[in-house]
Design an enzyme around this catalytic site. Structure first.
Site, mmCIF file in Angstrom:
data_model
loop_
_atom_site.group_PDB
_atom_site.id
_atom_site.type_symbol
_atom_site.label_atom_id
_atom_site.label_comp_id
_atom_site.label_asym_id
_atom_site.label_seq_id
_atom_site.Cartn_x
_atom_site.Cartn_y
_atom_site.Cartn_z
ATOM 1 N N LYS A 77 0.763 -1.365 -0.004
ATOM 2 C CA LYS A 77 -0.071 0.130 -0.163
ATOM 3 C C LYS A 77 0.907 1.414 -0.001
ATOM 4 O O LYS A 77 0.643 2.100 -0.766
ATOM 5 C CB LYS A 77 -0.897 0.186 1.076
ATOM 6 N N ARG A 121 -9.481 0.626 8.584
ATOM 7 C CA ARG A 121 -9.231 -0.831 8.995
ATOM 8 C C ARG A 121 -10.327 -1.416 9.606
ATOM 9 O O ARG A 121 -10.210 -2.615 10.001
ATOM 10 C CB ARG A 121 -7.967 -0.582 9.803
ATOM 11 N N ARG A 178 11.782 -6.191 5.221
ATOM 12 C CA ARG A 178 11.518 -4.598 4.810
ATOM 13 C C ARG A 178 12.548 -3.969 5.684
ATOM 14 O O ARG A 178 12.733 -4.326 6.808
ATOM 15 C CB ARG A 178 10.131 -4.369 5.095
ATOM 16 N N ARG A 214 11.518 -1.918 11.213
ATOM 17 C CA ARG A 214 10.157 -1.481 12.236
ATOM 18 C C ARG A 214 10.054 -2.372 13.266
ATOM 19 O O ARG A 214 10.105 -3.671 12.960
ATOM 20 C CB ARG A 214 9.121 -1.449 11.500
ATOM 21 N N ARG A 221 -0.194 -9.308 13.315
ATOM 22 C CA ARG A 221 -0.838 -8.181 12.327
ATOM 23 C C ARG A 221 -1.658 -8.910 11.154
ATOM 24 O O ARG A 221 -2.565 -8.450 10.804
ATOM 25 C CB ARG A 221 0.383 -7.182 11.781
HETATM 26 P P1 AMP Z 1 0.838 0.487 8.978
HETATM 27 O O1 AMP Z 1 2.387 1.172 8.732
HETATM 28 O O2 AMP Z 1 -0.332 0.926 8.147
HETATM 29 O O3 AMP Z 1 1.252 -1.048 8.727
HETATM 30 O O4 AMP Z 1 0.707 0.714 10.329
HETATM 31 C C1 AMP Z 1 1.277 0.115 11.577
HETATM 32 C C2 AMP Z 1 0.424 0.065 13.062
HETATM 33 O O5 AMP Z 1 -0.181 1.454 13.036
HETATM 34 C C3 AMP Z 1 -0.690 -0.833 12.668
HETATM 35 O O6 AMP Z 1 -0.078 -2.286 12.971
HETATM 36 C C4 AMP Z 1 -1.456 -0.400 13.965
HETATM 37 O O7 AMP Z 1 -1.270 -0.712 15.007
HETATM 38 C C5 AMP Z 1 -1.491 1.201 13.581
HETATM 39 N N1 AMP Z 1 -2.515 1.879 12.464
HETATM 40 C C6 AMP Z 1 -2.302 2.355 11.491
HETATM 41 N N2 AMP Z 1 -3.343 2.558 10.938
HETATM 42 C C7 AMP Z 1 -4.479 2.230 11.586
HETATM 43 C C8 AMP Z 1 -5.735 2.230 11.870
HETATM 44 N N3 AMP Z 1 -6.455 2.692 10.611
HETATM 45 N N4 AMP Z 1 -6.412 1.796 12.746
HETATM 46 C C9 AMP Z 1 -5.869 1.127 13.550
HETATM 47 N N5 AMP Z 1 -4.657 1.081 13.871
HETATM 48 C C10 AMP Z 1 -3.939 1.642 12.855
#
Ligand code: AMP
Length: 216
Positions: A14, A89, A128, A161, A172
């Site tokens: 994404k 989400r 990554r 990360r 996740r």
């Molecule tokens: P990402 O970089 O999109 O993989 O997001 C990293 C982490 O941020 C996720 O594993 C969640 O803990 C949190 N996160 C990001 N976007 C959301 C969302 N829309 N709702 C809830 N938690 C989020």
């Protein structure tokens, strides 16, 4: 205001696709994950609350997410075009997005589901690496930097990360299956969903996403 949502499991590409589409088609890239990581880095009250959830690969509660994205949507004016990466989400977040778009007289133009087999997601996430300085993404084998540990673009230090360690990755992916996957059917019912195969790599994925956008 126009919104596009990129829907997909962690590792589906994404963020990489959104960056390329931002550059090629002028959308504003909204990554809630990046916004949260920045809030954690700055140790803001919201960042402090979110950090524990993020570390263990859980979703940050909807109430906090609403606080995070509130204000952002209205700020861009009627001509704004947003590309959401990692939001919504949950069903609640999708409802919130619908309400906000309606309030602003905007349109959810398309939801693009980036489909990818689980073993490819795990391989991508474990390899990554991210630049601490500019946020550019690399992969130990698929998109290796010219010099190990160093960003090609700005010379910054690459890091993994904390939530990209294998034990957290599995949580996740499970969270995606439990909480987010249901949104695919919702958007399909609304006639808004397009699917793209995201297993073929970054270039192909960006081209496919751009083709969907051009046709919608
Ligand atoms: P990402 O970089 O999109 O993989 O997001 C990293 C982490 O941020 C996720 O594993 C969640 O803990 C949190 N996160 C990001 N976007 C959301 C969302 N829309 N709702 C809830 N938690 C989020």
């Amino acid at each position: 205001m126009k919104a596009i949502v990129l829907l997909g499991a962690p590792g589906a590409g994404k963020g990489t696709a959104a960056e390329r589409v931002r550059v090629a088609a002028g959308y504003t890239h909204v990554s809630t994950g990046d916004m949260l990581r920045e809030a954690v880095r700055l140790a803001s009250p919201l960042g402090q609350e979110a950090e524990g959830y993020m570390k263990r690969g859980a979703l940050v509660p909807d109430e906090l997410m609403i606080r995070l994205v509130e204000g952002l949507l209205g700020a861009g004016g009627p001509d704004a075009a947003y590309l959401f990466d990692g939001f919504p989400r949950t069903i609640r977040q999708a409802d919130l997005l619908d309400e906000a778009i309606e309030r602003l007289g905007g349109k959810l133009a398309r939801v693009i589901f980036l489909d990818c087999p689980r073993e490819v997601l795990i391989q991508r996430l474990t390899g990554r690496r991210i630049c601490r300085a500019c946020g550019a993404n690399f992969h130990m084998t698929n998109m290796a930097p010219k010099k190990a540990g160093v960003c090609d673009q700005c010379g910054g230090e690459l890091y993994q990360r904390p939530d990209d360690h294998e034990s957290t990755i599995i949580s996740r992916l499970d969270v995606f299956n439990q909480k987010t996957e249901g949104l695919i059917a919702r958007y399909e019912r609304q006639g808004l969903l397009s699917r793209v195969d995201s297993s073929a790599g970054a270039e192909r994925l960006a081209a496919d996403v751009l083709a969907v956008l051009a046709a919608s």
